[in-house]
Write an enzyme that holds these catalytic residues in place. Structure first.
Site, PDB file in Angstrom:
ATOM      1  N   LEU A   1      35.814  37.746  43.006  1.00 51.59           N
ATOM      2  CA  LEU A   1      36.091  38.616  44.088  1.00 51.59           C
ATOM      3  C   LEU A   1      36.439  37.778  45.259  1.00 51.59           C
ATOM      4  CD1 LEU A   1      36.286  41.929  44.866  1.00 51.59           C
ATOM      5  CD2 LEU A   1      34.012  41.872  45.425  1.00 51.59           C
ATOM      6  N   ASP A   2      37.447  37.905  45.786  1.00 50.28           N
ATOM      7  CA  ASP A   2      38.115  37.012  46.781  1.00 50.28           C
ATOM      8  C   ASP A   2      36.985  36.908  47.880  1.00 50.28           C
ATOM      9  OD1 ASP A   2      40.425  36.472  45.634  1.00 50.28           O
ATOM     10  OD2 ASP A   2      41.629  38.050  46.946  1.00 50.28           O
ATOM     11  N   LYS A   3      36.901  35.741  48.572  1.00 45.43           N
ATOM     12  CA  LYS A   3      35.923  35.507  49.511  1.00 45.43           C
ATOM     13  C   LYS A   3      36.054  36.506  50.787  1.00 45.43           C
ATOM     14  CE  LYS A   3      34.499  31.532  52.770  1.00 45.43           C
ATOM     15  NZ  LYS A   3      34.541  30.395  53.227  1.00 45.43           N
ATOM     16  N   GLY A   4      37.408  36.621  50.683  1.00 44.34           N
ATOM     17  CA  GLY A   4      37.558  37.710  52.050  1.00 44.34           C
ATOM     18  C   GLY A   4      37.298  39.164  51.651  1.00 44.34           C
ATOM     19  N   SER A   5      37.060  39.316  50.147  1.00 47.77           N
ATOM     20  CA  SER A   5      36.883  40.565  50.127  1.00 47.77           C
ATOM     21  C   SER A   5      35.408  41.048  49.801  1.00 47.77           C
ATOM     22  CB  SER A   5      37.563  41.031  48.523  1.00 47.77           C
ATOM     23  OG  SER A   5      38.899  40.705  48.815  1.00 47.77           O
TER      24      SER A   5
END
Length: 242
Positions: A112-116
């Site tokens: 899960l993306d760092k920004g998500s």
């Protein structure tokens, strides 16, 4: 957890070293190969080689720690905050392993993306990881997304029909408008930064992205930064879908 619900080790059968490390909960197969290449894995005191096979009874040291088969099956659900990296590498700041500080070795299923933010599963069992991530199974993952300007019917239609990114066209998917700048999307594939790239192609920028469901497991009211055990009923339903 019933022993026949997940794959178990056969002490007399050779197994690839990266699969052994994954199934034992030390790390993912990809991470295992990286550690082997870096010279951080030994078998019976000798440096390991990528692709080698071992017997589960052999002595394996990974990154300074002995690795043995794990009898207990662990599967937890975490509400990952924005800014946490889904990596087992302790050298990476804000890595998910240090963040969760779980008492036993576990690793994330997928990314899960760092920004998500939102739902991510962690386990010590490589067999279930491979089953969940296997692309041909078309397992559903549901997200709530906020974008930078008003969502149009044309945007919903194009997102649901498929968008050309990363030298392919995304699979058809369920997309539903939930507010002026909010939509829900259910994906059955996991391309790199897929939702963000899809939105960018259509002239939108993602402001906030939250995963709320993986297959039958829902985020629900789990507080940000907290985790829970996936229930036996959820696990039974999960394994029954493979």
């Amino acid at each position: 957890m019933k022993k026949d619900m997940v794959e178990s080790f056969d002490e007399n059968k050779e197994i690839r070293l990266n699969k052994f490390l994954s199934d034992a909960g030390a790390c993912s197969r990809r991470e295992a190969d990286r550690l082997i290449e870096a010279g951080k894995v030994t078998v019976d005191g000798k440096p390991a080689v990528v692709g080698m096979k071992i017997l589960p009874s052999q002595t394996v040291i990974c990154d300074g720690r002995p690795v043995t088969r794990e009898e207990e099956f662990i599967l937890i659900a975490l509400n990952k905050p924005k800014g946490i990296e889904c990596t087992t590498s302790r050298d990476v700041p804000e890595n998910i392993i240090d963040f969760i500080n779980y008492p036993k070795r576990i690793y994330p299923i997928g990314r899960l993306d760092k920004g998500s933010e939102g739902l991510i599963l962690l386990t010590n069992n490589g067999a279930i990881v491979n089953k969940i991530l296997k692309a041909v199974n078309h397992h559903e993952k549901e997200y709530i997304v906020i974008v930078d300007h008003e969502i149009t019917e044309d945007f919903i239609r194009k997102m649901s029909q498929g968008v050309p990114i990363l030298d392919t066209v995304t699979r058809k998917c369920e997309v539903r408008k939930m507010g002026e700048q909010i939509f829900k999307i259910v994906l059955t594939q996991g391309l790199n930064r897929q939702i963000r790239r899809m939105c960018e192609y259509l002239g939108y920028k993602v402001v906030r992205l939250k995963r709320v469901r993986i297959m039958n497991i829902e985020l629900g009211d789990l507080k940000k930064g907290c985790y829970r055990d996936v229930t036996p009923k959820e696990i039974e339903q999960l394994l029954g879908s493979f």
